[in-house]
Write a protein that holds these residues in place. Structure first.
Motif, PDB file in Angstrom:
ATOM      1  N   UNK A   1       0.847  -1.192   0.000  1.00  8.47           N
ATOM      2  CA  UNK A   1       0.000   0.000   0.000  1.00  8.47           C
ATOM      3  C   UNK A   1       0.883   1.243   0.000  1.00  8.47           C
ATOM      4  N   UNK A   2       0.654   2.107  -0.950  1.00 10.58           N
ATOM      5  CA  UNK A   2       1.410   3.357  -1.054  1.00 10.58           C
ATOM      6  C   UNK A   2       0.743   4.467  -0.251  1.00 10.58           C
ATOM      7  N   UNK A   3      -0.586   4.555  -0.382  1.00  7.71           N
ATOM      8  CA  UNK A   3      -1.317   5.609   0.338  1.00  7.71           C
ATOM      9  C   UNK A   3      -2.804   5.279   0.309  1.00  7.71           C
ATOM     10  N   UNK A   4      -3.475   5.710   1.364  1.00  6.67           N
ATOM     11  CA  UNK A   4      -4.940   5.695   1.392  1.00  6.67           C
ATOM     12  C   UNK A   4      -5.379   7.131   1.637  1.00  6.67           C
ATOM     13  N   UNK A   5      -6.094   7.695   0.686  1.00  5.95           N
ATOM     14  CA  UNK A   5      -6.422   9.128   0.698  1.00  5.95           C
ATOM     15  C   UNK A   5      -7.934   9.293   0.793  1.00  5.95           C
ATOM     16  N   UNK A   6      -8.368  10.147   1.722  1.00  7.04           N
ATOM     17  CA  UNK A   6      -9.779  10.499   1.819  1.00  7.04           C
ATOM     18  C   UNK A   6      -9.998  11.818   1.083  1.00  7.04           C
ATOM     19  N   UNK A   7     -10.782  11.781   0.038  1.00  2.96           N
ATOM     20  CA  UNK A   7     -11.026  12.958  -0.790  1.00  2.96           C
ATOM     21  C   UNK A   7     -12.142  13.807  -0.184  1.00  2.96           C
ATOM     22  N   UNK A   8     -12.236  15.070  -0.588  1.00  9.82           N
ATOM     23  CA  UNK A   8     -13.240  15.965   0.020  1.00  9.82           C
ATOM     24  C   UNK A   8     -14.673  15.485  -0.160  1.00  9.82           C
ATOM     25  N   UNK A   9     -14.928  14.757  -1.237  1.00 16.07           N
ATOM     26  CA  UNK A   9     -16.276  14.259  -1.498  1.00 16.07           C
ATOM     27  C   UNK A   9     -16.155  13.007  -2.358  1.00 16.07           C
ATOM     28  N   UNK A  10     -17.243  12.225  -2.423  1.00 12.96           N
ATOM     29  CA  UNK A  10     -17.254  11.049  -3.274  1.00 12.96           C
ATOM     30  C   UNK A  10     -17.086  11.468  -4.731  1.00 12.96           C
ATOM     31  N   UNK A  11     -16.263  10.725  -5.482  1.00  9.52           N
ATOM     32  CA  UNK A  11     -15.972  11.056  -6.869  1.00  9.52           C
ATOM     33  C   UNK A  11     -16.586  10.001  -7.794  1.00  9.52           C
ATOM     34  N   UNK A  12     -17.031  10.436  -8.967  1.00  7.85           N
ATOM     35  CA  UNK A  12     -17.715   9.545  -9.895  1.00  7.85           C
ATOM     36  C   UNK A  12     -16.770   8.856 -10.869  1.00  7.85           C
ATOM     37  N   UNK A  13     -15.660   9.499 -11.191  1.00  6.26           N
ATOM     38  CA  UNK A  13     -14.799   9.015 -12.270  1.00  6.26           C
ATOM     39  C   UNK A  13     -13.343   9.157 -11.867  1.00  6.26           C
ATOM     40  N   UNK A  14     -12.529   8.180 -12.267  1.00  5.07           N
ATOM     41  CA  UNK A  14     -11.089   8.215 -12.059  1.00  5.07           C
ATOM     42  C   UNK A  14     -10.421   8.005 -13.410  1.00  5.07           C
TER      43      UNK A  14
END
Length: 886
Positions: A806-819
Motif C-alpha cells: 500500500x502506497x497511500x490511502x487518501x480520503x477525498x473531500x467528497x465522493x468522486x464519480x470518475x477516475x
C-alpha cells in the motif's frame, strides 16, 4: 552683428589690415560660441566616436562605481538587468582590457574610474558584443602600453583612415581590436566596430552628441542608458508578426531618444518625444486609480492615457475619424482610454486584446451602442451575460479611428463594466473579463500590484504597465515562437521583475520625464486561473479531446460535442474554428490521424451508425462517412501498426461482431468480421511487445479476448471476475508486462502477455459503492501501479522489490464519480453533482488549487504554452474552460 559693433569697427577708424584681423577675430569668436552652444545642447567626449547605428549605449561613470550602485539598488529591475546577457557580455571584454593594460597606470586607472561607454548595435552579427569608448583624464600612448603588456601573446598593427589600429591576442585565445584618438581608447572584439568609431570621429556631428536632453540626466550618475528608438525599430520591425508590424512605426514616430540614469538609489529618465507624445502636455492629467478595479488580475500589458477634454485627444490620435465614431462613440466617451492585453494565449494575441474607453454618460452610451447595432448590424446571440448587456456588432467602423483595420476586432463585442466600455474581439474573451470582475480577480485586489501602485503618482497623462511574468508569451505573441529577440535565459531573468511601469509627464522645454517603478511578485503570477472559456449551444456531453499539431506551422485543436450533437473545433485560445451539427452522439474518443500524409490532421470518430473522417476545416474526407453493418457499441480505434501512416480502424457492433477496416474503409482480412466477440462497450486497447501486436477486448460477459493483427487469438479467452466499470489497461514496457482490469469490487484481475491469469485485491473499502480503477505509472517504478477509487476513498498500491504494498490511502473531500489518468504520472477525478474536478499527484495528494469547476473529464497539456506552463481544458456545463495550472 549688432549695430553698435558695426559702428565701432567702421573703416574710418581702422586700416585695411586691421579690418582683416578683426574679421578673423569675429570668425573665431563665432566659432567658439557655436561650439559651446553645440556642446551645451548635447553631449561630447566619448560620444563623438559613437556611430549613429548604435541602438543602446551604457555609460559608466567609473565601472566599479556603476557595478556597486547597481548591486545596492532597491529597485529589482536594475538588479535583474545586471544579470542579462547584454550586461554580462560586456564585463569579460572589459576584464580582457584590464589584463592588457595592468602595467599602464593611466589606462589601468581609467578603466576602473573614468567614463566608459559600451554601445550595442543589436545586429545579430555582433552577438551582443559592445563597442567600448574610454575617456582617460591623463595622456597615454597605446603603442607604448602594448609593448609593456605582459599578459598578451602577440599584437598586430594595421592602418585605417591613417589611424593605427591594433589587434591584440591573449594566450587563452581572447582578442581585442583597439585604437587611440587623443585621450580616447576605443576597443571591441570586432574590428569593424572600431573602424566605424574612427569613421564617425572623422565625420564629426554624431547623432549621439546632438541629444540636448541628455544634459538633463545627472552628470554624476553611476550608470546611464541611452536608447535610439529608430534603430530598435529597424532592427526588429521585420521580425514582428504581421499584425504587429505597425508597432515599430509607432515607436519611431513618437520617440527620438530615451535616457535613464541610476544615481544612487534614485532613477531619473527622460524622453525626447515627437508626434503624439509632444501633444501630451495639452491633454491635462487624470486620476487613473479606478480603472484598476476592472482590469483582470492577469493583465499583461496596459497603455493608458488620461485627458481633460476628450475631443482634442481623439482628434490628435487619428486623422480618420469616421462618421460612425463621431455619432456612436464620441458623444459618451469619457476622460481616459486604454489598450489592454491579458495573459497572451491565442496566436498573435488576437483574442487577448481589449480596448477600454471611459464613459461619461452610461445611459447615453447604452443608447448609442444599441443604435449602432440596429443601424450597422448586430449578431443575433444572447444579448446579456450575467447582469451585463452585451453588444455584438457586425463591423468595426465605429472603432476604426482607434484600432484601424484590425482583423481581431472584425466583429467587436462590448459591455459596460463599471464606468468603462470594454471592447473585445470575441464574446468568450469578454465573458472571461466579466467573470474575473464579478469575483474580484482584478488588479485592485492583487497585493503585489498594490505595492507597485504606491510607488506611482495617482495622476498623469499617460502610463505604460507590463507584468513581466507574462513577458515570454507576450514576445511569442509579437514575434512568433522561434523569433524572440531575447534569449530564454534573459526572458527568465526579465520575468522576475514583476510589475514594471513607466509614467510619462511632459516638462518645460519639450522633454518628457519618466517615472519608473517595479515590484516583484511574492506569489506566482502563473497560479491556477481561468485562461479562456468558450460557450456551447448546450451542455457538453463528451470530454474535450486534444488533437496535437503534426508540424510547427500547424495548430493543435480541441474537439468537443454538446447535447444538441453539435461538434466544435477550438484553437489554442478557445476560439471556434468551426462547428458542425452531427446526426447523433459521438461514441468514444476523437482521434487525429495524418490520413493524407501531409502532416495535417484529420479527425476520426464514429456515431452508432457511421464511421466519420473530417479534415481540419470540418469537412468530410472523400469516401466518408462509412455506414456500419450494425449499430456500433463502442468508439472506433485507429491503429498505425508500423508507424508508416497506414491506418486500420476497429469498432465493435451490436450484432456481437467486431469489424476492421483499412485506411480507406475497406474490409480488413481476419476482421470481416471478428465474430463471437460479444457485446463490447469498452474501447479496444492496442499494445505492442516483442514485435507482436495485441488487440485486447473486454466484453459485457467479463471475458477478455486478445487478438493479433491478423485477427487470430493470441491465447484462449479468459473469464475474469467482474463486473467492470472501465476498459482493460496495459503495461507493455516492464519486464513483467500485464493486462489489467479493475472490477467494481476493487480487485485488479488480468493476465500476462502469455495469458496466465492473476488477481490482487486493492481496495480495502467495504463493498457497496462501485470501485473505479486505474493501472498506470505513478511512482517511477518500471512496473505500473494501482489506483482504486471507491466513494471518497482512493487506495494506491505500488511495488517495493517484488512485493506489492500500500502506497497511500487518501480520503477525498467528497465522493468522486470518475477516475482517469492524467499526463505527468497524475490522476484526475470528477464529481458530477458538485460540478468539480480534482487533480492528484502520484501519492494521491490533491493539487492545492483544486477543485476547479468542471462537468467532464479533462486533459492537461503544455502544447499551448511555453515550457513548464500547463493548461487544463474541461467541459463545464454549456462552456469549455481552460485553466492554467501551476
Amino acid at each position: 552683428m549688432p549695430y553698435f559693433a558695426i559702428k565701432f569697427f567702421s573703416p574710418m577708424h581702422v586700416s585695411r589690415m586691421r579690418r582683416r584681423q578683426i574679421g578673423w577675430f569675429v570668425v573665431v569668436v563665432l566659432a567658439i560660441i557655436s561650439i559651446y552652444l553645440l556642446l551645451r545642447k548635447g553631449q561630447a567626449g566619448a560620444y563623438r566616436a559613437m556611430p549613429e547605428q548604435m541602438a543602446v549605449v551604457l555609460e559608466f561613470n567609473g565601472l566599479v562605481k556603476g557595478l556597486q550602485v547597481i548591486s545596492q539598488s532597491p529597485r529589482p529591475a536594475w538588479q535583474q538587468f545586471s544579470k542579462t546577457s547584454m550586461f554580462r557580455t560586456l564585463l569579460p571584454d572589459v576584464a580582457t582590457a584590464e589584463r592588457i593594460f595592468k602595467n599602464d597606470a593611466a589606462l589601468k586607472s581609467a578603466l576602473v574610474s573614468q567614463r566608459l561607454l559600451a554601445a550595442f548595435s543589436l545586429n545579430p552579427a555582433d552577438s551582443l558584443h559592445a563597442l567600448f569608448t574610454l575617456e582617460s583624464d591623463a595622456d597615454f600612448n597605446l603603442a607604448q602600453a602594448l609593448t609593456i603588456a605582459t599578459d598578451i601573446k602577440k599584437y598586430f598593427p594595421s592602418v585605417f583612415h591613417q589611424q593605427q589600429v591594433f589587434t591584440v591576442y591573449l594566450p587563452d585565445g581572447k582578442q581585442l581590436v583597439m585604437t587611440q584618438a587623443g585621450r580616447l581608447l576605443i576597443f571591441s572584439r570586432f574590428s569593424y566596430l572600431v573602424e566605424d568609431a574612427l569613421a564617425q570621429l572623422e565625420a564629426g556631428n554624431s547623432w549621439w552628441t546632438g541629444r540636448k536632453y541628455a544634459r538633463q540626466l545627472p552628470a554624476e550618475a553611476a550608470l546611464k542608458i541611452q536608447i535610439q528608438p529608430a534603430v530598435l525599430a529597424r532592427r526588429y520591425g521585420s521580425q514582428l508578426l504581421e499584425p504587429w508590424r505597425p508597432l515599430m512605426t509607432v515607436l519611431e514616430n513618437n520617440a527620438t531618444w530615451i535616457g535613464l540614469a541610476l544615481n544612487g538609489p534614485a532613477t531619473e529618465a527622460r524622453v525626447e518625444g515627437k508626434g503624439f507624445l509632444n501633444e501630451l502636455s495639452g491633454f491635462g492629467t487624470q486620476d487613473r486609480r479606478d480603472i484598476y478595479a476592472i482590469l483582470p488580475e492577469n493583465t499583461a500589458f496596459l497603455a493608458w492615457v488620461g485627458f481633460e477634454h476628450h475631443r482634442p485627444f481623439f482628434s490628435n490620435i487619428t486623422d480618420q475619424q469616421t462618421a460612425d465614431f463621431k455619432k456612436f462613440i464620441l458623444p459618451w466617451a469619457g476622460k481616459s482610454a486604454a489598450y489592454v492585453i491579458t495573459e497572451p494565449f491565442s496566436p498573435a494575441m488576437q483574442d487577448d486584446r481589449f480596448l477600454v474607453l471611459g464613459v461619461r454618460d452610461t445611459a447615453l452610451a447604452t443608447q448609442r451602442l444599441r443604435e449602432y447595432g440596429r443601424q450597422r448590424g448586430a449578431l443575433e446571440q444572447e444579448n446579456s451575460y450575467q447582469a451585463f448587456e452585451m453588444f455584438h456588432f457586425l463591423n468595426q467602423s465605429a472603432l476604426q479611428p482607434l484600432l484601424g483595420e484590425d482583423p481581431a476586432f472584425r466583429n467587436p463585442v462590448c459591455a459596460l463594466v463599471g464606468s468603462y466600455a470594454v471592447f473585445a474581439g470575441n464574446r468568450s474573451a469578454l465573458e472571461l473579463w466579466i467573470d474575473k470582475y464579478t469575483v474580484n480577480q482584478t488588479l485592485a485586489n492583487n497585493a503585489d500590484f498594490l505595492q507597485w501602485l504606491q510607488k506611482m503618482p495617482d495622476r498623469s497623462p499617460s502610463l505604460l504597465l507590463v507584468n513581466t511574468a507574462y513577458l515570454p508569451p507576450l514576445l511569442t505573441g509579437l514575434f512568433g515562437p522561434a523569433a524572440s529577440p531575447l534569449s530564454a535565459e534573459d526572458l527568465s531573468i526579465a520575468a522576475q521583475v514583476g510589475f514594471f511601469g513607466v509614467d510619462l509627464e511632459p516638462e518645460a522645454g519639450g522633454a518628457l520625464s519618466m517615472h519608473l517603478a517595479s515590484q516583484s511578485q511574492a506569489g506566482s503570477a502563473l497560479s491556477t486561473a481561468i485562461l479562456w472559456k468558450t460557450p456551447l449551444a448546450a451542455e457538453a456531453v463528451t470530454p474535450p479531446y486534444l488533437i496535437p499539431a503534426r508540424s510547427p506551422d500547424a495548430e493543435s485543436a480541441v474537439l468537443i460535442q454538446d447535447a444538441e450533437n453539435q461538434l466544435y473545433c477550438l484553437d489554442a485560445g478557445g476560439v471556434q474554428r468551426w462547428r458542425r451539427k452531427m446526426s447523433a452522439r459521438i461514441l468514444g474518443p476523437i482521434q487525429g490521424i495524418d490520413f493524407q500524409g501531409n502532416r495535417r490532421n484529420c479527425y476520426l470518430f464514429n456515431t452508432a451508425t457511421q464511421l466519420w473522417l473530417l479534415n481540419e476545416a470540418g469537412e468530410d474526407v472523400s469516401g466518408f462517412p462509412i455506414a456500419l453493418q450494425s449499430p456500433a457499441t463502442n468508439g472506433v480505434v485507429a491503429i498505425d501498426f508500423d508507424q508508416s501512416l497506414r491506418y486500420f480502424y476497429f469498432v465493435a457492433c451490436a450484432n456481437g461482431n467486431m469489424y476492421g477496416y483499412d485506411q480507406f474503409g475497406r474490409s480488413l482480412a481476419g476482421w470481416n468480421p471478428q465474430s463471437g466477440v460479444g457485446q463490447v462497450t469498452q474501447p479496444l486497447v492496442h499494445a505492442q511487445r516483442d514485435d507482436k501486436d495485441y488487440l485486447i477486448v473486454l466484453n459485457d460477459k467479463d471475458r477478455l479476448l486478445v487478438f493479433g493483427r491478423d485477427g487470430r487469438e493470441r491465447f484462449p479467452a479468459l473469464q475474469l471476475e467482474g463486473p467492470f466499470a472501465g476498459p482493460p489497461q496495459i503495461d507493455a514496457v516492464s519486464k513483467t508486462p500485464r493486462m489489467v482490469a479493475c472490477n467494481t469490487g476493487g480487485k485488479a484481475v488480468g493476465c500476462n502477455f502469455a495469458g496466465e491469469p492473476f488477481a490482487v485485491q486493492i481496495s480495502k473499502t467495504p463493498k457497496g459503492t462501485p470501485a473505479k480503477g486505474a493501472f498506470l505509472p505513478l511512482t517511477g517504478d518500471n512496473r505500473y501501479d494501482y489506483a482504486v477509487l471507491q466513494g471518497h476513498t482512493l487506495q494506491l498500491d505500488a511495488y517495493e522489490g517484488n512485493t506489492l504494498k500500500a502506497l497511500a490511502t487518501v480520503t477525498l473531500p467528497a465522493a468522486q464519480d470518475t477516475l482517469f489518468e492524467v499526463t505527468g504520472q497524475r490522476l484526475g477525478t470528477l464529481n458530477r453533482s458538485k460540478r468539480q474536478v480534482l487533480l492528484l499527484d502520484g501519492r494521491g495528494q490533491v493539487h492545492p488549487d483544486f477543485p476547479l469547476a468542471g462537468t467532464t473529464p479533462f486533459f492537461i497539456t503544455d502544447l499551448f504554452r511555453q515550457a513548464g506552463q500547463q493548461v487544463l481544458v474541461v467541459g463545464n456545463g454549456n462552456s469549455v474552460y481552460a485553466y492554467k495550472v501551476r
